[in-house]
Design a protein around this motif. Structure first.
Motif, PDB file in Angstrom:
ATOM      1  N   SER A   7       0.808  -1.215   0.000  1.00  0.00           N
ATOM      2  CA  SER A   7       0.000   0.000   0.000  1.00  0.00           C
ATOM      3  C   SER A   7       0.840   1.263   0.000  1.00  0.00           C
ATOM      4  CB  SER A   7      -0.923   0.012   1.224  1.00  0.00           C
ATOM      5  OG  SER A   7      -0.176   0.001   2.399  1.00  0.00           O
ATOM      6  N   THR A   8       2.121   1.133   0.311  1.00  0.00           N
ATOM      7  CA  THR A   8       2.979   2.303   0.311  1.00  0.00           C
ATOM      8  C   THR A   8       3.207   2.835  -1.086  1.00  0.00           C
ATOM      9  OG1 THR A   8       4.099   1.403   2.235  1.00  0.00           O
ATOM     10  CG2 THR A   8       5.207   3.176   1.085  1.00  0.00           C
ATOM     11  N   PHE A 455      -5.668  -0.535   6.185  1.00  0.00           N
ATOM     12  CA  PHE A 455      -4.799   0.563   6.585  1.00  0.00           C
ATOM     13  C   PHE A 455      -3.443   0.042   7.058  1.00  0.00           C
ATOM     14  CE2 PHE A 455      -3.944   4.326   9.494  1.00  0.00           C
ATOM     15  CZ  PHE A 455      -3.678   5.195   8.455  1.00  0.00           C
ATOM     16  N   ARG A 458       1.198  -1.133  10.948  1.00  0.00           N
ATOM     17  CA  ARG A 458       2.178  -0.068  11.163  1.00  0.00           C
ATOM     18  C   ARG A 458       1.511   1.312  11.114  1.00  0.00           C
ATOM     19  NH1 ARG A 458       7.592   1.472   9.960  1.00  0.00           N
ATOM     20  NH2 ARG A 458       7.670   3.312   8.637  1.00  0.00           N
ATOM     21  N   ASN A 459       0.658   1.534  10.124  1.00  0.00           N
ATOM     22  CA  ASN A 459       0.011   2.836   9.992  1.00  0.00           C
ATOM     23  C   ASN A 459      -0.939   3.121  11.152  1.00  0.00           C
ATOM     24  OD1 ASN A 459       1.301   3.521   7.602  1.00  0.00           O
ATOM     25  ND2 ASN A 459      -0.255   2.550   6.331  1.00  0.00           N
ATOM     26  N   LEU A 462       1.372   4.322  13.949  1.00  0.00           N
ATOM     27  CA  LEU A 462       1.922   5.658  13.700  1.00  0.00           C
ATOM     28  C   LEU A 462       0.855   6.744  13.827  1.00  0.00           C
ATOM     29  CD1 LEU A 462       4.279   4.902  10.666  1.00  0.00           C
ATOM     30  CD2 LEU A 462       4.936   5.378  13.037  1.00  0.00           C
ATOM     31  N   THR A 463      -0.382   6.389  13.621  1.00  0.00           N
ATOM     32  CA  THR A 463      -1.477   7.359  13.744  1.00  0.00           C
ATOM     33  C   THR A 463      -1.914   7.545  15.187  1.00  0.00           C
ATOM     34  OG1 THR A 463      -2.286   6.745  11.545  1.00  0.00           O
ATOM     35  CG2 THR A 463      -3.811   7.921  12.978  1.00  0.00           C
ATOM     36  N   THR A 570       6.388   6.208  18.862  1.00  0.00           N
ATOM     37  CA  THR A 570       6.145   6.603  17.475  1.00  0.00           C
ATOM     38  C   THR A 570       7.389   6.418  16.628  1.00  0.00           C
ATOM     39  OG1 THR A 570       4.517   8.242  18.213  1.00  0.00           O
ATOM     40  CG2 THR A 570       5.392   8.484  15.977  1.00  0.00           C
ATOM     41  N   GLU A 579       5.777  -3.329   7.988  1.00  0.00           N
ATOM     42  CA  GLU A 579       4.383  -3.704   7.788  1.00  0.00           C
ATOM     43  C   GLU A 579       4.279  -5.196   7.485  1.00  0.00           C
ATOM     44  OE1 GLU A 579       1.070  -3.853   8.300  1.00  0.00           O
ATOM     45  OE2 GLU A 579       1.185  -1.701   7.918  1.00  0.00           O
ATOM     46  N   HIS A 603      13.132   4.756   6.054  1.00  0.00           N
ATOM     47  CA  HIS A 603      12.015   5.511   6.617  1.00  0.00           C
ATOM     48  C   HIS A 603      12.470   6.838   7.223  1.00  0.00           C
ATOM     49  CE1 HIS A 603       8.921   2.599   5.790  1.00  0.00           C
ATOM     50  NE2 HIS A 603       9.706   1.645   6.236  1.00  0.00           N
ATOM     51  N   ASN A 610       8.308  12.805   2.507  1.00  0.00           N
ATOM     52  CA  ASN A 610       6.865  12.990   2.687  1.00  0.00           C
ATOM     53  C   ASN A 610       6.521  14.429   3.088  1.00  0.00           C
ATOM     54  OD1 ASN A 610       6.203  10.323   2.045  1.00  0.00           O
ATOM     55  ND2 ASN A 610       6.570   9.639   4.147  1.00  0.00           N
TER      56      ASN A 610
END
Length: 633
Positions: A7-8, A455, A458-459, A462-463, A570, A579, A603, A610
């Motif tokens: 998904s990345t 989702f 990992r995401n 991080l959220t 985080t 992931e 990352h 990003n």
């Protein structure tokens, strides 16, 4: 067992036609690259990848084999494993297993077979009732753990004074009593860390997944009843320590059992039922605390109310004992013992058709044969740390398990009644506010069912970590509001509830799901023992230290301490936790074969990329992919 597009870098397909088209396009791109660079250079690059990632041997052991050869392999497999009457099914299953998304082009399949495959892709949640029965009913074992956490919260108000543990400010030996209160509350998790979790592998080897769950549920039930019959603080400590012998192996076995029975596309959502039912147990325990709060003493029984609170946690354990042997055994565990017919029968109950069961059995066996080449002959515990692929799984699972405790949630689960009393609530009102916490913890886990496999694990972390840090700071600073202000109680309760809302879909379900899938089969039991031992060790530390921390740091400092750990968490997840969503358990070898330094560096650079792309809106070229399969090599 297809590998989804990461998904990345790619949009996730949502229909059978789109998924198959994406898979076909990926194959075309790979062929074009092979032709462009030439056969020799292609093989050189492929070998270079294997040298860089020496454990990434499970990309697809069936890749490159002709359809005729696969058909012959499927028939031979059926005859060899005493499944000759299903020879035709295994011939078809072997061909499908090579690329489950290319079923439309397989001449051996008829239209009925193709319709089965289409349904599987288009309706991933349409699964046999048996599969959901296995996951939901066995995860009820988690309710024992959750219920114990919250009934202790209520029982602390009564058993501690009865056994002479006065922790009020200015009381004699208050500091010592705070440590003893924490020690008794944390006793099950101390046992889990030093003994219980490490019994997982021998129990699973001897009794299987179902047998281990039954035995540990029995221990949990008896220990809960014992806790309600104690007459001293040390007797209660002993009873709760023995409870850890039930919680530890069960907490390591149930998520693995769910992971080994679930299809990859919904594995995360099903495995996370462990956390859903833990949250349910927390809510149920708070209900029990409120229900027994006003129960008075009877002749010869002092403290009947807290005894009923602690003893009531045996009820979900009895439920698990009554139903676990109606579940099919893990097919992966059965294959590991050479019981192929039983494994096929188990898969037939867990999948809609025998064709799907034959495909999965053939592929699982092929992947496990490749995996069997990986051990070096060392003990599993040594290989857990000596093999790079395993060591990275140890690091990642250790981080998420450690942060599950130091994100601050169990501070609230164990001591919310104490926290709410310091905020100005009465005892009964504090328990009522705790019920709100338990209900939110259960309800807010629901979004993760739909996001954990889309989702991503990992995401989600991080959220939610930054949100948990913010809400803990909000709760801590609210204690600066004068006690005479009504806003003080409201903001403290709101901060705790919002923290719970951020925890439940993120750090709640992810750690056990992640750890259950991170390790290869040959060290999976030991790996899960390690992961659960980590979480229970730090659970014990949290339970032991918070009463004293609350006094020494005051509520503002105590909540600020755990807010800071959420900030640290985080960055730990960003750099060291890859992931895992959507990949088969064995294919995850490739993910954990990427060197730690390479993953962290990638990352770290991604932060700048990003920020420039999405905040500054700069037009930037696409980044080079992290995983070698995304390049086509």
């Amino acid at each position: 067992m297809s590998r989804p597009i990461d998904s990345t870098h790619h949009a996730e397909p949502t229909t059978a036609r789109h998924i198959e088209e994406a898979a076909r396009q990926k194959a075309v791109e790979k062929t074009e690259k092979r032709e462009l660079v030439g056969e020799a250079e292609y093989e050189t690059k492929h070998l270079d990848n294997l040298r860089e990632n020496p454990n990434a041997v499970l990309e697809n052991p069936l890749q490159g084999i002709s359809h005729d050869r696969l058909e012959a392999m499927g028939r031979a497999f059926a005859r060899e494993k005493d499944l000759a009457e299903f020879e035709e099914l295994f011939a078809k299953g072997a061909q499908i297993a090579q690329n489950p998304l290319a079923f439309e082009s397989l001449p051996l399949l008829n239209e009925e077979d193709r319709e089965i495959m289409r349904e599987e892709v288009q309706h991933k949640w349409r699964q046999p009732r048996t599969l959901y029965f296995v996951v939901v009913c066995c995860s009820m074992a988690a309710a024992v753990q959750g219920m114990d956490e919250s009934v202790t919260n209520g029982a602390n108000l009564f058993w501690a004074p009865q056994f002479g543990l006065n922790t009020a400010d200015g009381a004699p030996n208050a500091d010592y009593n705070e440590w003893i209160l924490g020690l008794v509350n944390g006793a099950p998790y101390l046992c889990c860390a030093v003994l219980g979790c490490w019994l997982t592998a021998p129990l699973n080897n001897m009794f299987g997944r179902r047998g281990t769950i039954f035995i540990t549920a029995t221990i949990s039930a008896l220990a809960c009843i014992w806790s309600g019959c104690t007459n001293s603080r040390w007797n209660l400590f002993a009873a709760r320590f023995v409870l850890g012998l039930g919680i530890g192996p069960k907490s390591a076995t149930v998520p693995v059992f769910a992971a080994e029975t679930a299809p990859p596309l919904i594995r995360g959502a099903l495995v996370m039922q462990w956390q859903v039912w833990t949250a349910f147990g927390i809510m149920l325990g708070t209900v029990a605390s409120l229900a027994f709060y006003h129960v008075g003493d009877v002749p010869h029984i002092t403290g009947l109310n807290w005894r009923l609170m602690l003893g009531s946690a045996c009820l979900p354990a009895f439920f698990v004992m009554a139903q676990v042997f109606f579940c099919p055994e893990s097919p992966r565990w059965l294959i590991g013992r050479g019981r192929y017919r039983k494994a096929f029968e188990s898969l037939c109950r867990l999948r809609f058709t025998k064709l799907q069961a034959a495909r999965d059995l053939f592929m699982i066996n092929a992947l496990l044969e490749e995996e069997a080449n990986m051990p070096t002959g060392k003990a599993a515990l040594i290989e857990l740390f000596s093999v790079g692929r395993n060591r990275r799984a140890v690091l990642a699972s250790g981080i998420v398990m450690f942060m599950q405790q130091f994100c601050g949630i169990n501070v609230i689960a164990y001591y919310s009644s104490t926290i709410f009393r310091k905020a100005g609530f009465s005892e009964i009102t504090a328990l009522g506010a705790t019920l709100g916490f338990g209900a939110l913890n259960f309800v807010m886990a629901a979004p993760a069912v739909f996001t954990i496999d889309t989702f991503g694990r990992r995401n989600l972390l991080l959220t939610t970590f930054p949100l948990m840090a913010l809400f803990l700071l909000m709760t801590g600073f609210a204690f600066y509001i004068p006690e005479s202000s009504k806003a003080r109680i409201g903001i403290i309760a709101l901060g705790i509830y919002l923290h719970c809302c951020a925890y439940s879909p993120g750090e709640g379900p992810v750690p056990f799901t992640y750890s259950a899938e991170a390790f290869p089969l040959y060290v999976r039991d030991v790996g899960m023992s390690y992961a659960t031992a980590v979480t229970w060790l730090f659970n014990f530390i949290v339970a032991l230290t918070f009463p004293r921390l609350l006094t020494a740091f005051k509520p503002q400092g105590a909540f600020g301490w755990y807010a800071a750990w959420n900030v640290i968490g985080t960055f730990l997840v960003l750099f060291f936790v890859p992931e895992t969503k959507g990949l088969s358990l064995e294919e995850l070898d490739q993910v954990f074969s990427v060197p730690t330094a390479k993953h962290a560096s990638y990352h770290l650079k991604g932060l700048s990329y990003n920020f420039r792309k999405y905040i500054l809106r700069q037009k930037l070229p696409a980044r080079d992919p992290l995983y070698h399969w995304e390049t086509g090599y």
